[in-house]
Motif scaffolding. Sequence first.
Motif, PDB file in Angstrom:
ATOM      1  N   THR A   1       1.140  -9.830 -48.742  1.00 37.58           N
ATOM      2  CA  THR A   1       2.460  -9.445 -48.240  1.00 37.58           C
ATOM      3  C   THR A   1       3.413  -9.181 -49.400  1.00 37.58           C
ATOM      4  O   THR A   1       4.179  -8.213 -49.391  1.00 37.58           O
ATOM      5  CB  THR A   1       3.015 -10.552 -47.320  1.00 37.58           C
ATOM      6  OG1 THR A   1       2.097 -10.770 -46.236  1.00 37.58           O
ATOM      7  CG2 THR A   1       4.367 -10.166 -46.748  1.00 37.58           C
TER       8      THR A   1
ATOM      9  N   THR B   1       5.662 -11.829 -42.954  1.00 32.49           N
ATOM     10  CA  THR B   1       4.429 -12.588 -42.764  1.00 32.49           C
ATOM     11  C   THR B   1       3.173 -11.720 -42.720  1.00 32.49           C
ATOM     12  O   THR B   1       2.088 -12.230 -42.460  1.00 32.49           O
ATOM     13  CB  THR B   1       4.519 -13.429 -41.477  1.00 32.49           C
ATOM     14  OG1 THR B   1       4.848 -12.573 -40.375  1.00 32.49           O
ATOM     15  CG2 THR B   1       5.597 -14.500 -41.611  1.00 32.49           C
ATOM     16  N   SER B   2       3.303 -10.426 -42.975  1.00 31.87           N
ATOM     17  CA  SER B   2       2.112  -9.567 -43.065  1.00 31.87           C
ATOM     18  C   SER B   2       2.484  -8.266 -43.751  1.00 31.87           C
ATOM     19  O   SER B   2       3.624  -7.787 -43.630  1.00 31.87           O
ATOM     20  CB  SER B   2       1.545  -9.264 -41.675  1.00 31.87           C
ATOM     21  OG  SER B   2       2.386  -8.358 -40.973  1.00 31.87           O
TER      22      SER B   2
ATOM     23  N   PRO C   1      11.430  -8.561 -34.803  1.00 30.87           N
ATOM     24  CA  PRO C   1      10.068  -8.162 -35.190  1.00 30.87           C
ATOM     25  C   PRO C   1      10.009  -6.699 -35.615  1.00 30.87           C
ATOM     26  O   PRO C   1      10.659  -5.843 -35.014  1.00 30.87           O
ATOM     27  CB  PRO C   1       9.259  -8.389 -33.908  1.00 30.87           C
ATOM     28  CG  PRO C   1      10.069  -9.365 -33.108  1.00 30.87           C
ATOM     29  CD  PRO C   1      11.490  -9.048 -33.422  1.00 30.87           C
TER      30      PRO C   1
ATOM     31  N   MET D   1       2.461 -19.756 -42.136  1.00 31.40           N
ATOM     32  CA  MET D   1       3.831 -19.546 -41.667  1.00 31.40           C
ATOM     33  C   MET D   1       4.624 -20.847 -41.562  1.00 31.40           C
ATOM     34  O   MET D   1       5.790 -20.908 -41.958  1.00 31.40           O
ATOM     35  CB  MET D   1       3.808 -18.819 -40.325  1.00 31.40           C
ATOM     36  CG  MET D   1       3.255 -17.415 -40.406  1.00 31.40           C
ATOM     37  SD  MET D   1       3.463 -16.522 -38.858  1.00 31.40           S
ATOM     38  CE  MET D   1       2.386 -15.108 -39.143  1.00 31.40           C
TER      39      MET D   1
ATOM     40  N   ALA E   1       3.939  -5.551 -41.361  1.00 28.52           N
ATOM     41  CA  ALA E   1       5.327  -5.789 -40.959  1.00 28.52           C
ATOM     42  C   ALA E   1       6.291  -5.280 -42.024  1.00 28.52           C
ATOM     43  O   ALA E   1       7.357  -4.741 -41.712  1.00 28.52           O
ATOM     44  CB  ALA E   1       5.553  -7.279 -40.707  1.00 28.52           C
TER      45      ALA E   1
ATOM     46  N   SER F   1       8.179 -11.370 -37.844  1.00 23.04           N
ATOM     47  CA  SER F   1       6.915 -11.534 -37.124  1.00 23.04           C
ATOM     48  C   SER F   1       7.123 -11.308 -35.638  1.00 23.04           C
ATOM     49  O   SER F   1       8.198 -11.581 -35.105  1.00 23.04           O
ATOM     50  CB  SER F   1       6.374 -12.949 -37.360  1.00 23.04           C
ATOM     51  OG  SER F   1       5.287 -13.234 -36.497  1.00 23.04           O
ATOM     52  N   SER F   2       6.089 -10.815 -34.955  1.00 22.54           N
ATOM     53  CA  SER F   2       6.140 -10.647 -33.500  1.00 22.54           C
ATOM     54  C   SER F   2       5.366 -11.749 -32.785  1.00 22.54           C
ATOM     55  O   SER F   2       5.882 -12.415 -31.910  1.00 22.54           O
ATOM     56  CB  SER F   2       5.575  -9.282 -33.099  1.00 22.54           C
ATOM     57  OG  SER F   2       5.458  -9.173 -31.706  1.00 22.54           O
ATOM     58  N   ARG F   3       4.121 -11.950 -33.221  1.00 24.59           N
ATOM     59  CA  ARG F   3       3.229 -12.858 -32.497  1.00 24.59           C
ATOM     60  C   ARG F   3       3.687 -14.315 -32.536  1.00 24.59           C
ATOM     61  O   ARG F   3       3.468 -15.063 -31.606  1.00 24.59           O
ATOM     62  CB  ARG F   3       1.808 -12.757 -33.053  1.00 24.59           C
ATOM     63  CG  ARG F   3       0.983 -11.697 -32.359  1.00 24.59           C
ATOM     64  CD  ARG F   3      -0.392 -11.604 -32.961  1.00 24.59           C
ATOM     65  NE  ARG F   3      -0.466 -10.561 -33.975  1.00 24.59           N
ATOM     66  CZ  ARG F   3      -1.495 -10.394 -34.784  1.00 24.59           C
ATOM     67  NH1 ARG F   3      -2.515 -11.218 -34.715  1.00 24.59           N
ATOM     68  NH2 ARG F   3      -1.503  -9.428 -35.658  1.00 24.59           N
ATOM     69  N   ARG F   4       4.300 -14.729 -33.644  1.00 26.03           N
ATOM     70  CA  ARG F   4       4.715 -16.124 -33.758  1.00 26.03           C
ATOM     71  C   ARG F   4       6.213 -16.251 -33.982  1.00 26.03           C
ATOM     72  O   ARG F   4       6.697 -17.219 -34.550  1.00 26.03           O
ATOM     73  CB  ARG F   4       3.931 -16.797 -34.892  1.00 26.03           C
ATOM     74  CG  ARG F   4       2.432 -16.874 -34.613  1.00 26.03           C
ATOM     75  CD  ARG F   4       1.682 -17.564 -35.721  1.00 26.03           C
ATOM     76  NE  ARG F   4       2.070 -18.941 -35.889  1.00 26.03           N
ATOM     77  CZ  ARG F   4       1.597 -19.741 -36.830  1.00 26.03           C
ATOM     78  NH1 ARG F   4       0.705 -19.275 -37.689  1.00 26.03           N
ATOM     79  NH2 ARG F   4       1.988 -20.990 -36.941  1.00 26.03           N
TER      80      ARG F   4
END
Length: 303
Positions: free
Chosen positions: A268, A230-231, A46, A288, A234, A24-27
Amino acid sequence: QVLIILIHHESCMSLSGITVAITSSRRASELASLVRKFGGVPYIAPTIGIRSNNNNTLSSECTKFIETIESEKMHFFVFMTGVGVFNLFQCVLKSNRLDNVIEKLNDTIVIARSNKPALELTKFGIATKFVPKMNTIGGIIDLIGKLDVKDKNVGILWHGEYVDAFKERLESLGSKVFEFSSYSYSTNLEQKNATILKEMGYDFVAPTNEKIKRLIDDIVAGNIDTITFTSPPAVKEFFEFASRNNKIDLLIDKLNHNVLVVSVGPSTSAMIEKYRIKVDFVPHAYRMGTMVKELADYISSHE
């Protein structure tokens, strides 16, 4: 007596020195902190970033959204992500037509994929009517299937990519579909989007080709115990990168035999399985934080 039981339960939930890759990048930073809390070693790499579609003062995508909202009677409107809402409305603000857009949307049945886009819409005084129990496209499809959408106009503000199956499902129910997007996915995180994410409160970590390459090399070398996805984007960007660099077959073999593959939820997981990877663990609640906590419990119970 009760205190002793609680301490014992907490001690059982441990990642006990296990290296956990975070895609993940955002979290990423938040997930890394959780991994450390449970005794694990976070490995942040990420695999996905975002690129704004609002590259000028009033982008064509933003203009299309405003003109469609003003000229077409929208019966339903689906908002997929908080970042999408935030980015779109930063552009709408520049158009001096914000009040009219808000008025039109408040005369529409608004559906948010999760509480995040619903919260961003609330900041502009836009009320969300429905949030599906399962915060996935499948959850939205189940929800919309219970509504009367025949001969109705349905707008969708996508996340970073379009999903044809969702549009096709709506059209099969007799809807006319209007699609929009305020950002797209990328293996790089543009500076403009870094500012957007900071403004939204995300403690993000930017993806780079070097980080993704190093992650693949470390998986192949046996340095990664667990990898979390997580997506769907990704997952897709990760395996497409591996394919472009002729590492896909070796990577698939290692993930299927030497690494615990963790998915945050059904969408996912479906994307992971498209690349012939077996998903080893999915949390009961598709979030998450829950993913890391339940992963710690799962690993402890299998020691």
